[in-house]
Write a protein that holds these residues in place. Structure first.
Motif, PDB file in Angstrom:
ATOM      1  N   ASN A  73       1.010  -1.357   0.007  1.00 43.40           N
ATOM      2  CA  ASN A  73       0.243  -0.147   0.341  1.00 43.40           C
ATOM      3  C   ASN A  73       1.366   1.402   0.054  1.00 43.40           C
ATOM      4  N   PHE A  74       2.274   1.191  -0.617  1.00 40.35           N
ATOM      5  CA  PHE A  74       2.549   2.275  -0.465  1.00 40.35           C
ATOM      6  C   PHE A  74       2.365   3.509  -1.499  1.00 40.35           C
ATOM      7  N   ASN A  75       1.053   3.506  -2.286  1.00 41.01           N
ATOM      8  CA  ASN A  75       0.990   4.660  -3.037  1.00 41.01           C
ATOM      9  C   ASN A  75       0.155   5.398  -2.005  1.00 41.01           C
ATOM     10  N   HIS A  76      -0.843   4.532  -1.445  1.00 37.30           N
ATOM     11  CA  HIS A  76      -1.854   5.786   0.555  1.00 37.30           C
ATOM     12  C   HIS A  76      -0.600   5.645   1.218  1.00 37.30           C
ATOM     13  N   TRP A 110      -0.508  10.419  -6.837  1.00 32.75           N
ATOM     14  CA  TRP A 110      -0.458   8.421  -6.067  1.00 32.75           C
ATOM     15  C   TRP A 110      -1.590   8.067  -5.923  1.00 32.75           C
ATOM     16  N   SER A 111      -2.709   8.818  -5.507  1.00 35.15           N
ATOM     17  CA  SER A 111      -4.483   8.295  -5.241  1.00 35.15           C
ATOM     18  C   SER A 111      -5.151   8.188  -6.087  1.00 35.15           C
ATOM     19  N   ASN A 112      -4.490   8.800  -7.629  1.00 33.86           N
ATOM     20  CA  ASN A 112      -4.792   7.901  -9.158  1.00 33.86           C
ATOM     21  C   ASN A 112      -4.748   6.373  -8.799  1.00 33.86           C
ATOM     22  N   LYS A 113      -4.003   6.089  -9.058  1.00 34.72           N
ATOM     23  CA  LYS A 113      -2.667   5.068  -8.703  1.00 34.72           C
ATOM     24  C   LYS A 113      -3.406   3.973  -7.828  1.00 34.72           C
ATOM     25  N   ILE A 114      -3.862   4.738  -6.732  1.00 33.65           N
ATOM     26  CA  ILE A 114      -4.583   3.659  -6.003  1.00 33.65           C
ATOM     27  C   ILE A 114      -6.507   3.352  -6.264  1.00 33.65           C
ATOM     28  N   ASP A 117      -5.617   0.528  -9.811  1.00 28.91           N
ATOM     29  CA  ASP A 117      -5.762  -0.849  -8.536  1.00 28.91           C
ATOM     30  C   ASP A 117      -6.354  -1.066  -7.872  1.00 28.91           C
ATOM     31  N   PHE A 118      -7.777  -0.310  -7.790  1.00 32.14           N
ATOM     32  CA  PHE A 118      -8.897  -0.456  -6.374  1.00 32.14           C
ATOM     33  C   PHE A 118     -10.164  -0.977  -7.326  1.00 32.14           C
ATOM     34  N   LYS A 119     -10.246   0.282  -8.230  1.00 37.40           N
ATOM     35  CA  LYS A 119     -11.472   0.410  -8.448  1.00 37.40           C
ATOM     36  C   LYS A 119     -12.792  -0.736  -9.525  1.00 37.40           C
ATOM     37  N   GLY A 120     -13.466  -1.282  -9.197  1.00 39.45           N
ATOM     38  CA  GLY A 120     -14.423  -2.625  -9.677  1.00 39.45           C
ATOM     39  C   GLY A 120     -13.392  -3.505  -8.397  1.00 39.45           C
ATOM     40  N   LYS A 121     -12.365  -4.064  -7.734  1.00 42.01           N
ATOM     41  CA  LYS A 121     -11.808  -5.007  -6.761  1.00 42.01           C
ATOM     42  C   LYS A 121     -12.103  -4.734  -5.617  1.00 42.01           C
ATOM     43  N   ASP A 122     -11.564  -3.453  -5.153  1.00 40.44           N
ATOM     44  CA  ASP A 122     -12.190  -3.102  -3.554  1.00 40.44           C
ATOM     45  C   ASP A 122     -11.840  -2.134  -3.260  1.00 40.44           C
TER      46      ASP A 122
END
Length: 155
Positions: A73-76, A110-114, A117-122
């Motif tokens: 979770n380094f992007n967070h 950075w939050s755009n990377k999150i 990575d997670f949209k539709g997954k978590d």
């Protein structure tokens, strides 16, 4: 800030650790704003003393990011470390609002990377972004309404 903190606790690890420190920094900033409303603007040295607890927490937030390079979770951690300096608006004159807007952009990188990575997954991670970014974005209208040219001190 509560949505961000509660989802950070759910995500856990250094994300939760960073969120605890961020919440503490926000609470210290609220205290500073309350003090400013009740006293005349002190000397620059005294202002520095008042800012020190917030500054120390901001440093710890960045240290968590730096100690956890390679974490899943380094992007967070980066999003928060890049957004946290927005709390420094209290010492920016005469344009604290634009200062915060600039930092929102750094955090959103950075939050755009999150989101990617997670949209539709978590959705917890997606909502985490909404919570953190939402807090930063809400700062700007608050500053414009109450502290247009800098932290307002009593007359």
């Amino acid at each position: 800030v509560n949505l961000y903190v509660s989802l950070s606790e759910k995500i856990g690890g250094p994300v939760a650790d960073q969120a605890k420190l961020f919440k503490q920094a926000v609470e210290k900033e609220k205290e500073l704003i309350g003090k400013a409303a009740g006293q005349k603007k002190p000397s620059p040295e005294e202002i520095q003393k008042l800012l020190q607890p917030i500054s120390d927490l901001m440093t710890k937030i960045t240290e968590i990011k730096d100690k956890n390079r390679g974490h899943k979770n380094f992007n967070h951690l980066n999003a928060v470390a890049e957004g946290t300096p927005a709390l420094g608006w209290v010492c920016v004159e005469p344009t604290p609002g634009p200062y915060v807007n600039d930092l929102i952009g750094s955090s959103e990188f950075w939050s755009n990377k999150i989101l990617k990575d997670f949209k539709g997954k978590d959705e917890d991670h997606v909502n985490w972004v909404k919570g953190f970014n939402g807090f930063l974005k809400e700062l700007v209208p608050y500053i414009k309404s109450h502290h247009t040219t800098g932290l307002t001190w009593a007359k």
